[in-house]
Design an enzyme around this catalytic site. Structure first.
Site, PDB file in Angstrom:
ATOM      1  N   ARG B  51       0.828  -1.213   0.000  1.00  0.00           N
ATOM      2  CA  ARG B  51       0.000   0.000   0.000  1.00  0.00           C
ATOM      3  C   ARG B  51       0.864   1.266   0.000  1.00  0.00           C
ATOM      4  O   ARG B  51       0.342   2.373  -0.136  1.00  0.00           O
ATOM      5  CB  ARG B  51      -0.905   0.019   1.241  1.00  0.00           C
ATOM      6  N   CYS B  81      -6.358  -2.714   8.329  1.00  0.00           N
ATOM      7  CA  CYS B  81      -5.185  -1.954   7.886  1.00  0.00           C
ATOM      8  C   CYS B  81      -5.618  -0.520   7.670  1.00  0.00           C
ATOM      9  O   CYS B  81      -6.563  -0.265   6.906  1.00  0.00           O
ATOM     10  CB  CYS B  81      -4.645  -2.549   6.582  1.00  0.00           C
ATOM     11  N   THR B  83      -3.906   2.078   6.221  1.00  0.00           N
ATOM     12  CA  THR B  83      -3.544   2.613   4.914  1.00  0.00           C
ATOM     13  C   THR B  83      -4.506   2.167   3.818  1.00  0.00           C
ATOM     14  O   THR B  83      -4.849   2.944   2.919  1.00  0.00           O
ATOM     15  CB  THR B  83      -2.102   2.187   4.552  1.00  0.00           C
ATOM     16  N   THR B 123       1.588   5.412   8.050  1.00  0.00           N
ATOM     17  CA  THR B 123       2.212   5.597   6.737  1.00  0.00           C
ATOM     18  C   THR B 123       1.734   6.927   6.157  1.00  0.00           C
ATOM     19  O   THR B 123       0.758   7.504   6.634  1.00  0.00           O
ATOM     20  CB  THR B 123       1.783   4.476   5.776  1.00  0.00           C
ATOM     21  N   CYS B 191      -1.236   2.776  12.471  1.00  0.00           N
ATOM     22  CA  CYS B 191      -0.801   1.638  11.666  1.00  0.00           C
ATOM     23  C   CYS B 191      -0.947   0.418  12.563  1.00  0.00           C
ATOM     24  O   CYS B 191      -0.544   0.456  13.728  1.00  0.00           O
ATOM     25  CB  CYS B 191       0.647   1.808  11.216  1.00  0.00           C
TER      26      CYS B 191
END
Lengths: 234, 234
Positions: B51, B81, B83, B123, B191
């Protein structure tokens, strides 16, 4: 890098045992990044009818789950429950997928310990399956007497309800000791709840954990290190 | 007892974080037997394109996974997740299923701490999502400077490769400290790898774990305690 196979897991029997199985799969995969892991499609279905009640309707439910896992992309199946292997033929027929068999894996490992008699801690349904597989390789099965078997089942349901700790381990260990006293030269943890509370350090004979061995085989089959088992043949 | 809903989980990003998420779901479910748990269909797909690389093709892969989960019986979706939530609209449109949104869950919890500025460990893609959601509730976002952000990403990949222990925790804690020094009044573990190595005890401001809160909401929605989020509206 060749494409790895996608594993389909029939789970939820019980849910904690399924996570234990998935964690073992990840632990046994040599991975330096996300992408090195195998793809696993899991149906954690705790609504599968109890496998231990007479006339249980678990079979058709498991067959439907297996078909749906195939539809979602599974190439090969595993069942994270010993007792549910009573429906292994139906599951394979309904899905058309090969199954990496936990009972066969456990029985083979028991033979490889060199033992002639294996004590199995499992439900009545699982004991029937192990009796058959052990007999096929000329091994004897040692089981608990009816009273202890009933107490063992009560303990399983307490583990399913979340009970853990030294007292539970002590009770499980006593069942293993009873089997050894009756002549078992190895113990098969024939129910996925057993290794949640007991390990090799709790018995003086070799402890076979079919779930752990199944996890290793699943990784090996999906990464192409081991041949895919033959699909079901009527 | 009313029938509970089946949760579909888009997972494998990374695989260990998905198991952590599933364990939290089981821990937050009041269950006395297997059958009291909710049914969870999980695609642990570590083959989802990274990603974090430019021009990543993760979206179509995630959309296909979501459609297959619906086909297998999922009623409502969650993505394990942060992201990957960049593709939330596509995932909902492709599957037609409602999504219990982790970013929204985390941003709302950050506001409820009373903080005006939230530091996010995530991220670049996740930071973009949190910036938008935090701004919508008049909150500021504090992020690491470019050099530290790069070091944070390197640490994430080490965690994905299996690294754990006090040294890793110390490094993660230093990133949280930097955010607090820059004015963050709460830290969002933006994250799913962050909570694998760091907990509330590692920072003096309130730590928001969106994955943990998402797990609680998933249980609440599937058991009917909380309304199912509205399906995607173009």
């Amino acid at each position: 890098m060749t494409e790895s196979l996608t594993l389909g897991v029939l789970g939820g029997m019980g849910p904690a045992a399924t996570l234990d199985f998935l964690a073992k799969i990840q632990a046994y995969t040599p991975a330096k990044s996300d992408q090195d892991h195998i793809r696993v499609l899991v149906d954690i279905n705790p609504k599968v009818p109890d496998r231990n009640t007479p006339g249980s309707l678990a079979g058709p439910v498991l067959a439907e789950m297996a078909g749906a896992l195939r539809g979602a992309g599974a190439d090969v199946l595993a069942i994270a429950c010993n007792t549910a292997h009573a429906h292994a033929d139906l599951i394979q027929r309904a899905s058309g997928l090969p199954l990496i068999d936990m009972i066969e894996t456990g029985a083979t490992a028991a033979r490889e310990t060199g033992a002639m008699r294996a004590g199995v801690l499992g439900t009545k349904g699982a004991l029937r399956l192990y009796r058959e597989y052990l007999a096929a390789q000329a091994m004897g099965l040692v089981t608990l007497d009816p009273e202890r078997q009933e107490a063992f089942m009560a303990l399983l349901y307490r583990i399913k309800a979340g009970e853990r700790g030294p007292a539970v381990t002590r009770e499980m260990k006593a069942f293993a000791d009873a089997l050894v006293k009756m002549g078992a030269e190895t113990i098969i943890a024939g129910c996925t709840e057993v290794p949640l509370v007991m390990g090799q350090e709790d018995t003086r004979v070799e402890l076979v954990d079919p779930g752990e061995l199944l996890a290793r085989r699943c990784v090996a089959v999906c990464l192409g290190w081991e041949t895919v088992p033959a699909a079901f043949d009527e």
